[in-house]
Scaffold this motif. Structure first.
Motif, PDB file in Angstrom:
ATOM      1  N   ARG A 231      -4.185   3.268   7.398  1.00  8.32           N
ATOM      2  CA  ARG A 231      -4.186   4.548   8.123  1.00  8.32           C
ATOM      3  C   ARG A 231      -4.576   5.693   7.191  1.00  8.32           C
ATOM      4  N   PHE A 232      -4.039   5.660   5.980  1.00  5.56           N
ATOM      5  CA  PHE A 232      -4.391   6.700   5.009  1.00  5.56           C
ATOM      6  C   PHE A 232      -5.880   6.614   4.652  1.00  5.56           C
ATOM      7  N   VAL A 233      -6.373   5.408   4.457  1.00  5.78           N
ATOM      8  CA  VAL A 233      -7.792   5.229   4.118  1.00  5.78           C
ATOM      9  C   VAL A 233      -8.679   5.759   5.237  1.00  5.78           C
ATOM     10  N   ASP A 234      -8.303   5.443   6.480  1.00  7.98           N
ATOM     11  CA  ASP A 234      -9.118   5.821   7.642  1.00  7.98           C
ATOM     12  C   ASP A 234      -8.816   7.227   8.155  1.00  7.98           C
ATOM     13  N   HIS A 235      -7.797   7.867   7.576  1.00  8.73           N
ATOM     14  CA  HIS A 235      -7.330   9.161   8.087  1.00  8.73           C
ATOM     15  C   HIS A 235      -6.983   9.039   9.575  1.00  8.73           C
ATOM     16  N   ASP A 236      -6.369   7.938   9.919  1.00 10.82           N
ATOM     17  CA  ASP A 236      -5.978   7.636  11.302  1.00 10.82           C
ATOM     18  C   ASP A 236      -4.484   7.895  11.454  1.00 10.82           C
ATOM     19  N   HIS A 237      -4.136   8.937  12.169  1.00 12.46           N
ATOM     20  CA  HIS A 237      -2.724   9.291  12.326  1.00 12.46           C
ATOM     21  C   HIS A 237      -2.315   9.300  13.791  1.00 12.46           C
ATOM     22  N   SER A 238      -2.936   8.391  14.575  1.00 10.52           N
ATOM     23  CA  SER A 238      -2.485   8.212  15.950  1.00 10.52           C
ATOM     24  C   SER A 238      -1.032   7.745  15.905  1.00 10.52           C
ATOM     25  N   PRO A 239      -0.198   8.273  16.797  1.00 15.95           N
ATOM     26  CA  PRO A 239       1.254   8.108  16.616  1.00 15.95           C
ATOM     27  C   PRO A 239       1.776   6.718  16.930  1.00 15.95           C
ATOM     28  N   ALA A 240       2.273   6.036  15.894  1.00 17.29           N
ATOM     29  CA  ALA A 240       3.137   4.870  16.073  1.00 17.29           C
ATOM     30  C   ALA A 240       4.576   5.348  16.044  1.00 17.29           C
ATOM     31  N   SER A 241       4.851   6.300  15.160  1.00 10.71           N
ATOM     32  CA  SER A 241       6.163   6.950  15.068  1.00 10.71           C
ATOM     33  C   SER A 241       5.906   8.440  14.839  1.00 10.71           C
ATOM     34  N   PRO A 242       5.939   9.255  15.903  1.00  9.06           N
ATOM     35  CA  PRO A 242       5.582  10.671  15.769  1.00  9.06           C
ATOM     36  C   PRO A 242       6.400  11.393  14.704  1.00  9.06           C
ATOM     37  N   ALA A 243       5.734  12.245  13.967  1.00  7.93           N
ATOM     38  CA  ALA A 243       6.395  12.980  12.892  1.00  7.93           C
ATOM     39  C   ALA A 243       7.552  13.822  13.406  1.00  7.93           C
ATOM     40  N   SER A 244       7.453  14.307  14.644  1.00 10.49           N
ATOM     41  CA  SER A 244       8.531  15.142  15.186  1.00 10.49           C
ATOM     42  C   SER A 244       9.845  14.372  15.278  1.00 10.49           C
ATOM     43  N   PHE A 245       9.780  13.050  15.439  1.00  7.77           N
ATOM     44  CA  PHE A 245      11.007  12.250  15.483  1.00  7.77           C
ATOM     45  C   PHE A 245      11.727  12.276  14.141  1.00  7.77           C
TER      46      PHE A 245
END
Length: 297
Positions: A231-245
């Motif tokens: 995810r870091f390599v691809d800059h992919d931050h689609s939510p598996a566990s949203p940061a707001s949680f």
């Protein structure tokens, strides 16, 4: 898992649905059916296909269960399914282990446990069993499950949850939440550190596709880097566990730190990062989205 244990399941979201599938298959192998309930019948499709049976209401589910597992966001959502003519307590006329798999306040869990015991004459025993491992762990059946509660209901909960991963009884009610607070401190701090390190490295001209694997082979390696590295390599931050949680989880970690009387410099720093990320409007991204926040900042 005990072959004579009747299990119910409430909460069939991203984490709960694959957990219910594992338990339904394990129950089917013993000749019993897992009973499931959720706000939307459609969310039960996978577990029903695995052999579960639908309970129209929480009360109906309680009537056919000795252990009820709940995978809900927090205690307020759990309390919503307890009361009323169709609530779980309306179907409780026998001993029942009620298992909260949410990440919650340790003090709040203990308070709810005392209230339930008083209201039901001791029939309902609350067990806290927060989970770690993300959606990946739920699908793989490799979750870490932190169990707190009295011995017998906690052992029943651990047995019911065994198909989902490793469930360990750590102590009295609330112990699971203390363990989850420790877990989330490590997760938040590690994820934020990875994001910061990788943004700095990429800005310095390094190729993340080459850097991440070599980091994973040294002391910087971790389960988090294994799961989120690409995810870091691809800059992919689609939510598996949203940061707001994470904000909620770290609030409970601060509660544990205060109760323990210890300073919390790492926790304070990690919470500050996620607070700033959410304030910047990025709270719906995955927790690895700290990378995106730092890049914009």
């Amino acid at each position: 898992m005990s072959t004579d244990q009747r299990i119910g399941f409430i909460g069939l979201g991203a984490m709960g649905s694959p957990m219910a599938v594992h338990i339904a298959r394990a129950q089917a192998a013993t000749g019993r059916a897992l009973h499931v309930h959720a706000r939307r019948h459609a969310s039960a499709e996978e577990s029903l296909a695995a052999g579960a049976e639908w309970a129209p209401t929480p009360a109906d589910l309680a009537r056919v269960s000795d252990v009820v597992l709940t995978v809900l966001p927090d205690l307020p959502e759990l309390e919503q399914v307890l009361d009323g003519e169709t609530g779980l307590l309306a179907g409780t006329d026998h001993p029942l282990a009620l298992v909260a798999c949410s990440t919650s306040s340790p003090a709040g869990v203990r308070d709810l446990g005392a209230r339930l015991a008083e209201r039901t004459g001791g029939l309902v025993s609350l067990v806290d069993a927060p989970i770690s491992g993300g959606v990946e762990g739920a699908r793989e059946g490799s979750l870490s499950i932190f169990v707190g509660g009295d011995h017998d209901p906690a052992q029943a909960a651990a047995a019911a949850l065994a198909p989902c991963g490793s469930a360990v009884h750590l102590g009295p009610l609330g112990s699971g939440q203390v363990a989850k607070a420790a877990n989330q401190l490590i997760v938040a701090a590690t994820t934020a550190a990875l994001a910061e390190a990788l943004v700095a490295a990429e800005r310095a001209g390094l190729d993340l596709a080459a850097l991440v694997p070599i980091l994973a082979g040294g002391y910087a390696g971790s389960r988090l880097l294994e799961v989120k590295g690409q995810r870091f390599v691809d800059h992919d931050h689609s939510p598996a566990s949203p940061a707001s949680f994470m904000i909620k989880d770290l609030r409970y970690a601060h509660e544990v730190a205060r109760a323990s009387g210890i300073p919390s410099p790492v926790l304070d720093a990690a919470a500050g990062v996620y607070d700033a990320m959410v304030a910047a409007g990025l709270g719906d991204l995955d927790s690895s989205g700290v990378q995106a926040y730092l890049e914009r900042a």
